[in-house]
Scaffold this active site. Structure first.
Site, PDB file in Angstrom:
ATOM      1  N   ASP A 182      54.867  31.630 -24.623  1.00 16.67           N
ATOM      2  CA  ASP A 182      56.354  32.490 -25.061  1.00 16.67           C
ATOM      3  C   ASP A 182      57.498  30.935 -25.050  1.00 16.67           C
ATOM      4  O   ASP A 182      58.437  32.136 -26.340  1.00 16.67           O
ATOM      5  CB  ASP A 182      56.542  33.174 -23.613  1.00 16.67           C
ATOM      6  CG  ASP A 182      55.828  34.180 -23.248  1.00 16.67           C
ATOM      7  OD1 ASP A 182      54.832  34.857 -24.109  1.00 16.67           O
ATOM      8  OD2 ASP A 182      56.654  35.017 -22.404  1.00 16.67           O
ATOM      9  N   LYS A 239      44.721  36.515 -14.093  1.00 13.98           N
ATOM     10  CA  LYS A 239      45.184  37.129 -12.825  1.00 13.98           C
ATOM     11  C   LYS A 239      47.111  36.832 -12.489  1.00 13.98           C
ATOM     12  O   LYS A 239      47.165  36.244 -12.589  1.00 13.98           O
ATOM     13  CB  LYS A 239      44.697  36.218 -11.449  1.00 13.98           C
ATOM     14  CG  LYS A 239      44.738  36.584 -10.407  1.00 13.98           C
ATOM     15  CD  LYS A 239      44.330  35.138  -9.142  1.00 13.98           C
ATOM     16  CE  LYS A 239      44.467  35.746  -7.907  1.00 13.98           C
ATOM     17  NZ  LYS A 239      45.686  35.311  -8.050  1.00 13.98           N
ATOM     18  N   SER A 293      45.742  32.182 -12.657  1.00 14.98           N
ATOM     19  CA  SER A 293      47.042  32.258 -11.784  1.00 14.98           C
ATOM     20  C   SER A 293      48.084  31.452 -12.110  1.00 14.98           C
ATOM     21  O   SER A 293      48.590  31.581 -13.312  1.00 14.98           O
ATOM     22  CB  SER A 293      46.645  31.903 -10.836  1.00 14.98           C
ATOM     23  OG  SER A 293      47.171  32.673  -9.492  1.00 14.98           O
TER      24      SER A 293
END
Length: 392
Positions: free
Chosen positions: A302, A316, A291
């Protein structure tokens, strides 16, 4: 005549109950489905008139609300009665009576441990990420709601609860008798590594409302001692508040998107707020990183703000919103999914680390219970090795 009046009163009560529920939940759309409305009114009326078990209007409303949410087949969405709602709020604030586990309902409706919190009864007893909790005090957990499971595990400090666990590679089931305690977890801990004094080791155990402030304090204290690289440990961090994740990610990633929140009718991009630390960074992740942890680690990966080391994360990628209701109840509803800055959907997929390093199961508990171990922890060793090539 008396029977007729009783029947009419019951039907009016049933219609009133049903109207309250559907006015709140479906509004005008309900008028397009009169056949189903009539069937529901009849069910309520029959329960009131014929069921041998007495039931109040409030019980019918709670049951209907829970049933509507259950029709979503979403383990993260649920109707919260006042007591479970209060427990959830205590948990998000970082203090509650329990055993220190975050659980999820996985495939085949198995109640699965996402991660044990560091230093809690569950972790000290040896419960691991991925364990399947088969029973809680003898109650079967298959198809049990997450809130019910949490309610059974939480309780007054000093009382005991028995968790029956299945684990891959373990012969048969194993009972863990745990003594509940106040779970009051500082979400951020930090220190300079003993053998590598120019590397700061920062462990975030969960994302609560104080995490951003705690991270500020730890970075300031360690900065006064001097460091040239950071190991950010998000292993077994089950997540928590979105706002806390944004505050943490903003410390490490450059200006730009942290996460894309995709709702039913719109997409919102949440941006870094500055602070981008100009030191080499390695993030430790594993299957218990979930999460909010994945929001932070996904943003770091990224944007190439750091290197992820360890194992694939939990996966999640959903966002829940809690809507308080009258009477102290609430509705916890999955309202969005999140995408990483590169718009990758990680739900049920997880995030692959840049450098994969597995942690042997026999070392998992020992390492989780101790201070950062530069000799025994292979994931930490790899993080140090990477930082040594980058620190000037």
């Amino acid at each position: 005549m008396e029977q007729r009046r009783t029947t009419l009163k019951t039907l009016l009560t049933a219609f009133a109950i049903f109207s309250m529920i559907f006015t709140a939940s479906l509004g005008v759309a309900a008028l397009t489905n009169l056949g189903n409305i009539g069937r529901a009114v009849k069910v309520i009326a029959l329960i009131k008139m014929k069921a041998i078990q007495p039931v109040s209007a409030s019980q019918l409303i709670e049951g209907a609300a829970a049933g509507m949410v259950g029709s979503l087949n979403d383990p993260y969405s649920t109707y919260l009665a006042p007591e479970p709602f209060e427990s959830l709020m205590e948990h998000l604030k970082g203090s509650y009576g329990g055993v220190g586990l975050l659980v999820s309902m996985e495939k085949e409706n198995r109640l699965t441990v996402v991660s044990p919190f560091k230093g809690t009864p569950a972790q000290k007893a040896g419960i691991l990420s991925g364990d399947w909790i088969v029973k809680i005090d003898g109650q079967e957990t298959t198809n049990m709601t997450l809130e019910k499971a949490a309610q059974l595990m939480q309780g007054k400090p000093g009382t005991k609860v028995t968790l029956t666990v299945w684990r891959e590679g373990l012969e048969g089931l194993k009972d863990y008798v745990l003594t509940r305690q106040i779970i009051n977890i500082p979400s951020v801990e930090g220190q300079l590594l003993k053998k590598n004094r120019d590397i700061a080791y920062i462990n975030i155990t969960q994302f609560s409302e104080n995490t951003g402030t705690e991270l500020e304090r730890v970075l300031k204290e360690l900065g006064e001692q001097g460091f040239k690289g950071i190991v950010l440990d998000l292993r077994n961090n089950p997540g928590g508040e979105l706002e806390a994740a944004l505050q943490v990610a903003s410390k490490f990633v450059p200006e730009g998107p942290i996460v894309h929140i995709v709702e039913k009718q719109r997409t919102e991009t949440l941006m870094a707020r500055g602070g981008n630390l100009k030191v080499p960074l390695v993030v430790l992740v594993n299957k218990g990183s979930a999460s909010a942890s994945e929001i932070v680690s996904g943003a770091i990966k990224d944007t190439k703000a750091g290197i992820l080391v360890g194992e694939k994360t939990f996966g999640k990628g959903l966002v829940q919103t809690v809507f308080p209701l009258s009477g102290g109840a609430a509705l916890k509803l999955t309202t969005a999914k999140y995408l990483t800055p590169n718009k990758t959907d990680i739900n049920k997929k997880g995030i692959e680390p840049n450098v994969k390093v597995e942690l042997p199961q026999e070392l998992e508990r020992e390492i989780a219970l101790t201070s950062p171990n530069e000799d025994k922890d292979p994931q930490l060793r790899k993080a140090i090795e990477i930082l040594r090539t980058k620190i000037k």
